[in-house]
Design a protein around this motif. Structure first.
Motif, PDB file in Angstrom:
ATOM      1  N   ASP A 136       0.664  -1.150   0.045  1.00  0.00           N
ATOM      2  CA  ASP A 136      -0.176   0.125  -0.194  1.00  0.00           C
ATOM      3  C   ASP A 136       0.890   1.314  -0.035  1.00  0.00           C
ATOM      4  OD1 ASP A 136      -2.374   1.740   0.119  1.00  0.00           O
ATOM      5  OD2 ASP A 136      -2.382   1.704   2.320  1.00  0.00           O
ATOM      6  N   LEU A 137       0.833   1.915  -1.164  1.00  0.00           N
ATOM      7  CA  LEU A 137       1.798   3.058  -1.474  1.00  0.00           C
ATOM      8  C   LEU A 137       1.038   4.366  -0.579  1.00  0.00           C
ATOM      9  CD1 LEU A 137       2.974   2.513  -4.565  1.00  0.00           C
ATOM     10  CD2 LEU A 137       4.367   2.251  -2.604  1.00  0.00           C
ATOM     11  N   GLY A 138       1.619   5.345  -0.001  1.00  0.00           N
ATOM     12  CA  GLY A 138       0.820   6.382   0.782  1.00  0.00           C
ATOM     13  C   GLY A 138      -0.149   5.725   1.619  1.00  0.00           C
ATOM     14  N   THR A 139       0.115   5.248   2.452  1.00  0.00           N
ATOM     15  CA  THR A 139      -0.997   4.600   3.342  1.00  0.00           C
ATOM     16  C   THR A 139      -1.950   5.302   4.457  1.00  0.00           C
ATOM     17  OG1 THR A 139      -1.363   2.585   5.001  1.00  0.00           O
ATOM     18  CG2 THR A 139       0.651   4.138   5.497  1.00  0.00           C
ATOM     19  N   GLY A 140      -1.227   6.533   4.542  1.00  0.00           N
ATOM     20  CA  GLY A 140      -1.897   7.754   5.459  1.00  0.00           C
ATOM     21  C   GLY A 140      -2.281   6.833   6.914  1.00  0.00           C
ATOM     22  N   SER A 141      -3.451   7.033   7.244  1.00  0.00           N
ATOM     23  CA  SER A 141      -3.980   6.490   8.510  1.00  0.00           C
ATOM     24  C   SER A 141      -4.005   5.092   8.381  1.00  0.00           C
ATOM     25  CB  SER A 141      -5.262   7.112   8.990  1.00  0.00           C
ATOM     26  OG  SER A 141      -6.252   7.050   7.796  1.00  0.00           O
ATOM     27  N   GLY A 142      -3.603   4.396   7.440  1.00  0.00           N
ATOM     28  CA  GLY A 142      -3.672   2.893   7.473  1.00  0.00           C
ATOM     29  C   GLY A 142      -5.070   2.284   6.978  1.00  0.00           C
ATOM     30  N   ILE A 143      -6.101   2.966   6.655  1.00  0.00           N
ATOM     31  CA  ILE A 143      -7.375   2.372   6.458  1.00  0.00           C
ATOM     32  C   ILE A 143      -7.408   1.315   5.301  1.00  0.00           C
ATOM     33  CG2 ILE A 143      -8.557   4.384   7.084  1.00  0.00           C
ATOM     34  CD1 ILE A 143      -8.901   4.947   4.202  1.00  0.00           C
ATOM     35  N   ILE A 144      -6.708   1.416   4.366  1.00  0.00           N
ATOM     36  CA  ILE A 144      -6.741   0.285   3.274  1.00  0.00           C
ATOM     37  C   ILE A 144      -6.161  -0.892   3.856  1.00  0.00           C
ATOM     38  CG2 ILE A 144      -5.823  -0.382   0.935  1.00  0.00           C
ATOM     39  CD1 ILE A 144      -5.988   2.466   0.329  1.00  0.00           C
ATOM     40  N   ILE A 159      -2.766 -12.529   4.848  1.00  0.00           N
ATOM     41  CA  ILE A 159      -2.301 -11.405   4.214  1.00  0.00           C
ATOM     42  C   ILE A 159      -1.153 -10.817   4.748  1.00  0.00           C
ATOM     43  CG2 ILE A 159      -3.124  -9.286   3.323  1.00  0.00           C
ATOM     44  CD1 ILE A 159      -5.801 -10.384   3.375  1.00  0.00           C
ATOM     45  N   ASP A 160      -0.017 -10.656   4.139  1.00  0.00           N
ATOM     46  CA  ASP A 160       0.925  -9.773   4.544  1.00  0.00           C
ATOM     47  C   ASP A 160       1.094  -8.636   3.834  1.00  0.00           C
ATOM     48  OD1 ASP A 160       3.350  -9.727   5.997  1.00  0.00           O
ATOM     49  OD2 ASP A 160       4.575 -10.588   4.591  1.00  0.00           O
ATOM     50  N   PHE A 161       0.947  -7.406   4.649  1.00  0.00           N
ATOM     51  CA  PHE A 161       0.835  -6.078   3.957  1.00  0.00           C
ATOM     52  C   PHE A 161       1.970  -5.354   4.258  1.00  0.00           C
ATOM     53  CE2 PHE A 161      -3.596  -5.373   2.837  1.00  0.00           C
ATOM     54  CZ  PHE A 161      -3.481  -4.508   1.651  1.00  0.00           C
ATOM     55  N   TYR A 162       2.608  -4.673   3.130  1.00  0.00           N
ATOM     56  CA  TYR A 162       3.894  -3.721   3.372  1.00  0.00           C
ATOM     57  C   TYR A 162       3.212  -2.150   2.918  1.00  0.00           C
ATOM     58  CZ  TYR A 162       6.623  -7.956   3.394  1.00  0.00           C
ATOM     59  OH  TYR A 162       7.137  -9.102   3.633  1.00  0.00           O
ATOM     60  N   ALA A 163       3.061  -1.479   3.909  1.00  0.00           N
ATOM     61  CA  ALA A 163       2.365  -0.012   3.933  1.00  0.00           C
ATOM     62  C   ALA A 163       3.693   0.991   4.281  1.00  0.00           C
ATOM     63  CB  ALA A 163       1.415   0.121   4.995  1.00  0.00           C
ATOM     64  N   VAL A 164       3.573   2.005   3.237  1.00  0.00           N
ATOM     65  CA  VAL A 164       4.549   3.094   3.276  1.00  0.00           C
ATOM     66  C   VAL A 164       3.867   4.356   3.301  1.00  0.00           C
ATOM     67  CG1 VAL A 164       4.863   2.824   0.916  1.00  0.00           C
ATOM     68  CG2 VAL A 164       6.763   3.605   2.218  1.00  0.00           C
ATOM     69  N   ASP A 165       4.560   5.411   3.914  1.00  0.00           N
ATOM     70  CA  ASP A 165       4.267   6.571   3.740  1.00  0.00           C
ATOM     71  C   ASP A 165       5.478   7.544   3.882  1.00  0.00           C
ATOM     72  OD1 ASP A 165       1.084   7.967   3.807  1.00  0.00           O
ATOM     73  OD2 ASP A 165       2.681   9.344   4.396  1.00  0.00           O
ATOM     74  N   ILE A 166       5.641   8.684   3.290  1.00  0.00           N
ATOM     75  CA  ILE A 166       6.602   9.489   3.430  1.00  0.00           C
ATOM     76  C   ILE A 166       6.483  10.434   4.623  1.00  0.00           C
ATOM     77  CG2 ILE A 166       5.450  11.636   2.174  1.00  0.00           C
ATOM     78  CD1 ILE A 166       8.318  11.989   0.840  1.00  0.00           C
ATOM     79  N   ASN A 205       9.343  -8.812  -8.134  1.00  0.00           N
ATOM     80  CA  ASN A 205       8.326  -9.690  -8.605  1.00  0.00           C
ATOM     81  C   ASN A 205       7.930 -10.213  -7.357  1.00  0.00           C
ATOM     82  OD1 ASN A 205       8.749  -9.439 -11.444  1.00  0.00           O
ATOM     83  ND2 ASN A 205      10.673 -10.151 -10.982  1.00  0.00           N
ATOM     84  N   TYR A 206       7.646  -9.837  -6.330  1.00  0.00           N
ATOM     85  CA  TYR A 206       7.170 -10.236  -5.041  1.00  0.00           C
ATOM     86  C   TYR A 206       5.929 -10.187  -4.546  1.00  0.00           C
ATOM     87  CZ  TYR A 206       7.541 -11.234   0.183  1.00  0.00           C
ATOM     88  OH  TYR A 206       7.516 -11.559   1.387  1.00  0.00           O
ATOM     89  N   PHE A 207       5.203  -9.292  -4.992  1.00  0.00           N
ATOM     90  CA  PHE A 207       3.920  -8.757  -4.626  1.00  0.00           C
ATOM     91  C   PHE A 207       2.773  -9.391  -5.370  1.00  0.00           C
ATOM     92  CE2 PHE A 207       6.783  -5.805  -2.721  1.00  0.00           C
ATOM     93  CZ  PHE A 207       6.186  -5.820  -1.386  1.00  0.00           C
ATOM     94  N   ASP A 208       1.743  -9.745  -4.892  1.00  0.00           N
ATOM     95  CA  ASP A 208       0.591 -10.152  -5.354  1.00  0.00           C
ATOM     96  C   ASP A 208      -0.338  -8.910  -5.945  1.00  0.00           C
ATOM     97  OD1 ASP A 208       0.350 -13.399  -5.122  1.00  0.00           O
ATOM     98  OD2 ASP A 208       0.924 -12.407  -3.267  1.00  0.00           O
ATOM     99  N   GLY A 209      -0.181  -7.851  -5.235  1.00  0.00           N
ATOM    100  CA  GLY A 209      -0.887  -6.549  -5.454  1.00  0.00           C
ATOM    101  C   GLY A 209      -0.162  -5.433  -4.902  1.00  0.00           C
ATOM    102  N   ILE A 210      -0.322  -4.450  -5.776  1.00  0.00           N
ATOM    103  CA  ILE A 210       0.058  -3.029  -5.350  1.00  0.00           C
ATOM    104  C   ILE A 210      -1.128  -1.966  -5.396  1.00  0.00           C
ATOM    105  CG2 ILE A 210       1.508  -1.086  -5.867  1.00  0.00           C
ATOM    106  CD1 ILE A 210       3.755  -2.803  -6.909  1.00  0.00           C
ATOM    107  N   ILE A 211      -1.347  -1.472  -4.231  1.00  0.00           N
ATOM    108  CA  ILE A 211      -2.551  -0.512  -4.250  1.00  0.00           C
ATOM    109  C   ILE A 211      -2.252   0.991  -3.670  1.00  0.00           C
ATOM    110  CG2 ILE A 211      -4.557  -0.183  -2.704  1.00  0.00           C
ATOM    111  CD1 ILE A 211      -3.763  -3.301  -1.833  1.00  0.00           C
ATOM    112  N   SER A 212      -2.867   1.899  -4.261  1.00  0.00           N
ATOM    113  CA  SER A 212      -2.337   3.267  -3.974  1.00  0.00           C
ATOM    114  C   SER A 212      -3.697   4.303  -4.082  1.00  0.00           C
ATOM    115  CB  SER A 212      -1.332   3.478  -4.807  1.00  0.00           C
ATOM    116  OG  SER A 212      -0.791   4.836  -4.247  1.00  0.00           O
ATOM    117  N   ASN A 213      -3.843   4.934  -2.978  1.00  0.00           N
ATOM    118  CA  ASN A 213      -4.769   6.309  -3.474  1.00  0.00           C
ATOM    119  C   ASN A 213      -3.866   7.503  -3.202  1.00  0.00           C
ATOM    120  OD1 ASN A 213      -6.574   8.068  -3.312  1.00  0.00           O
ATOM    121  ND2 ASN A 213      -7.085   7.794  -1.106  1.00  0.00           N
TER     122      ASN A 213
END
Length: 314
Positions: A136-144, A159-166, A205-213
């Motif tokens: 999850d790119l730009g996770t903010g408050s982590g809602i996704i 489900i193993d999530f990797y969430a990042v934010d600047i 080539n590791y992730f099953d999905g990339i999500i971003s808002n």
């Protein structure tokens, strides 16, 4: 700003019933032209008393202690000044969950529920994987990531999530929410700029999905935003460059490096960006020809989902 008659009445009477406070709160908000005055007065009362809206209506004659009455007055005054309700109460409801929010982090919008709902459908249709790695790119408050992990909390799929934010503030808040909903062991949080924390070879080539808002407000749109948005949401969480699509160029270009063949890219978009973002995806040459698009509750284009091309077997 001089106190209105409604405010003076509140201040001069220490104990009020729920019904009286609600009516006065509605009038105070109407005085500033709030077209959702009744709903917002009720929402504030719900947070104040920690009661559901139906409970409030069933107990309109119940007296409120002076300290609660005074707190309600303070909240109404803040709302009159344009402070978002979420900053007043400290929470935002999203996917039926009460997420903590803060003034330094973008307030979650209900439109993002469309993105989360579509990702849940994708995951439900993946039957062969016992463990999914999602970013999850730009996770903010982590809602996704938190909403998704909470939804599948009783399912066998891991489900193993990797969430990042600047934003450091965003990461702190997201971690707080993860603890709040007991998802702290399923979401890994990283401070960094987009893909920066995942530069190691093992993530290719590791992730099953990339999500971003991502931020997608254009310069022109920024000028027309309400004061409530411009003055209280962090600009960096909103502005996406001159045309609002700067981040899509970066995300689409880099995501194919990290996605498994057949992995999905799910993006929230502004309501006029469907064509531009679809073109960016098509021009990359890394994704399958068919791109899925979805509209929000107001019938505006809101979500785009594309799948990375699968490796051909010769």
């Amino acid at each position: 700003m001089a106190a209105s008659l409604s405010e003076k009445y509140l201040e001069d009477n220490n104990i009020q019933s729920i019904g009286i406070l609600l009516d006065i709160g509605k009038n105070i908000l109407k005085e500033i032209g709030n077209n959702r005055a009744e709903d917002e007065a009720l929402l504030l009362m719900s947070y104040l008393l920690n009661k559901s809206k139906s409970e409030i209506f069933l107990n309109r004659t119940e007296a409120i202690p002076p300290e609660k009455s005074k707190k309600y007055i303070r909240w109404l005054k803040k709302r009159k000044k344009g402070v978002p309700i979420q900053h007043i109460t400290g929470y935002q409801n999203f996917m039926g969950l009460e997420f903590a929010v803060s003034k330094n982090v973008f307030i979650p919008r209900l439109d993002t529920e469309i993105l989360v709902e579509e990702i849940i459908r994708i995951i439900e249709n993946i039957t062969e994987a016992k463990c999914l790695h999602l970013m999850d790119l730009g996770t903010g408050s982590g809602i996704i990531p938190i909403s998704i992990c909470h939804y599948f909390r009783n399912e066998s799929i891991n489900i193993d999530f990797y969430a990042v934010d600047i934003s450091v503030d965003a990461i702190k808040l997201a971690k707080k929410n993860a603890r709040l909903f007991n998802c702290w062991n399923r979401v890994n949080f990283y401070h960094g700029n987009l893909f920066q924390p995942f530069s190691e070879e093992k993530y290719m080539n590791y992730f099953d999905g990339i999500i971003s808002n991502p931020p997608y407000i254009s310069r022109k749109e920024w000028k027309n935003l309400s004061d409530e948005v411009r003055l209280f949401d962090p600009p960096d969480a909103l502005l996406g460059g001159e045309n609002g699509i700067d981040f899509y160029h970066i995300i689409v270009k880099k995501s194919s490096e990290f996605l498994k063949p057949g992995g999905f890219l799910a993006l929230e978009i502004g309501n006029v960006q469907k064509k531009s973002v679809c073109n960016i995806i098509n021009n990359s040459g890394d994704f399958q020809e068919e791109i899925l698009t979805f509209r929000d509750y107001h019938q505006n284009d809101r979500v785009i989902i594309a799948y990375k091309k699968k490796v051909r077997i010769r």
